[in-house]
Design a protein around this motif. Structure first.
Motif: not given
Length: 328
Positions: A1-30
């Motif tokens: 349900m949750a995915q963490i993927r690296k974006r750039g040299p020092s950024q990480y995007q968290a994505r939470v997806r569940l059928q019937g709910y809007p997708e939620q994403t946010k980017t962090f430094q760690s």
């Protein structure tokens, strides 16, 4: 349900997806911050799901139908028929079950029992369509996101073949002769109008004198089955039949309830020895005659109000002998 993927040299995007709910994403430094955020979002979503499941466990089909009758049915064109269907469902033992406990197998048993009673397959399909729509409304509008629609987990009854009954040789003359013999001018006009205009019973019953313009030979239909108005041209025969309808204090052209119109037609058929003919079959007859007169698909649909080619094919059965005359 949750995915963490690296974006750039020092950024990480968290994505939470569940059928019937809007997708939620946010980017962090760690990566650790991204994981913590995603875990918390997952916890909240699952908490909401658990709450929704408990909520669905508490509401019965009977109570859900009552809410549906109050909030949804009144806006429908066929609300009277649906209300009767809904009340019948509330008398069924299944209505005591919570929405979350009803399964496709339960509805399959309902399907089979109704068919064994001799109820038509189309009626059973409409019964199930009501339940299916109730579940979709409950999921989308009432906060029961976890509900599974049990109608999707069963086989629907096969649709019956569309009726293809047309007037046989001499039947139209028999019906009109009966009307003349009994002095039933109104029924005679109804038969002629049905054959000449392809109007449905309800459309004929809802016509008022103000809807008819005999100078332009047009009838204005405001309340049709598909909810759209249309203008129907009147043949000289149809216009003549209208002129013979006796005027009453009613504003309506046909001073009979639609059910009484059907009853009068059935009585006429019985008196004439005509078997297997219904009033609605005259719409089928009229549509076929329009094609036999050489009108194209668009012209016919303009008169009859059919919305699709498949529906026109269902109602249109051309006589092979008439086709021979056109083939040469």
């Amino acid at each position: 349900m949750a995915q963490i993927r690296k974006r750039g040299p020092s950024q990480y995007q968290a994505r939470v997806r569940l059928q019937g709910y809007p997708e939620q994403t946010k980017t962090f430094q760690s990566r650790q911050d991204a994981i913590l955020w995603a875990n918390e979002k997952e916890r909240l979503v699952l908490q909401g799901l658990a709450s929704a499941m408990r909520k669905a466990d508490k509401v019965s089909l009977h109570d859900a139908l009552e809410r549906y009758a109050s909030e949804v049915t009144p806006s429908k064109k066929g609300r009277q028929q649906e209300m009767s269907r809904l009340r019948r469902w509330q008398k069924n033992p299944l209505s005591a079950q919570p929405l979350s406990q009803i399964r496709g197998a339960d509805l399959a048993l309902y399907r089979d029992s109704r068919l064994e009673e001799g109820v038509g397959s189309n009626t059973v399909r409409l019964d199930l369509a009501l339940i299916s729509h109730l579940y979709e409304v409950a999921r989308k509008d009432w906060g029961y996101e976890t509900l599974f629609n049990p109608v999707k987990a069963m086989r629907k009854p096969k649709l019956p073949r569309g009726r293809d009954r047309r007037l046989l040789a001499g039947e139209e003359e028999l019906l009109l002769g009966y009307c003349d013999k009994t002095g039933n001018v109104l029924l005679k006009a109804i038969v002629i109008l049905a054959i000449e205009t392809a109007m449905r019973r309800g459309e004929l019953a809802n016509l008022t004198w103000n809807d008819i313009n005999l100078d332009t030979r047009m009838a204005y239909l405001h309340d049709t089955k598909n909810g759209e108005s249309r203008i129907v041209p009147l043949s000289t025969r149809a216009a003549s039949a209208i002129q013979y309808i006796p005027r009453t204090s009613s504003d309506f052209l046909v001073s009979l309830h639609r059910d009484n119109v059907s009853a009068a037609f059935a009585k006429a058929c019985n008196a004439c020895g005509i078997k297997g003919l219904r009033l609605h079959d005259l719409r089928h007859e009229a549509t076929s005659r329009l094609f036999e007169k050489g009108l194209n698909m668009m012209e016919v649909s303009t008169i009859t109000g059919h919305k699709s080619l498949s529906m026109l094919r269902r109602y249109t059965h051309l006589r092979p002998a008439d086709l021979l005359n056109r083939l040469g």
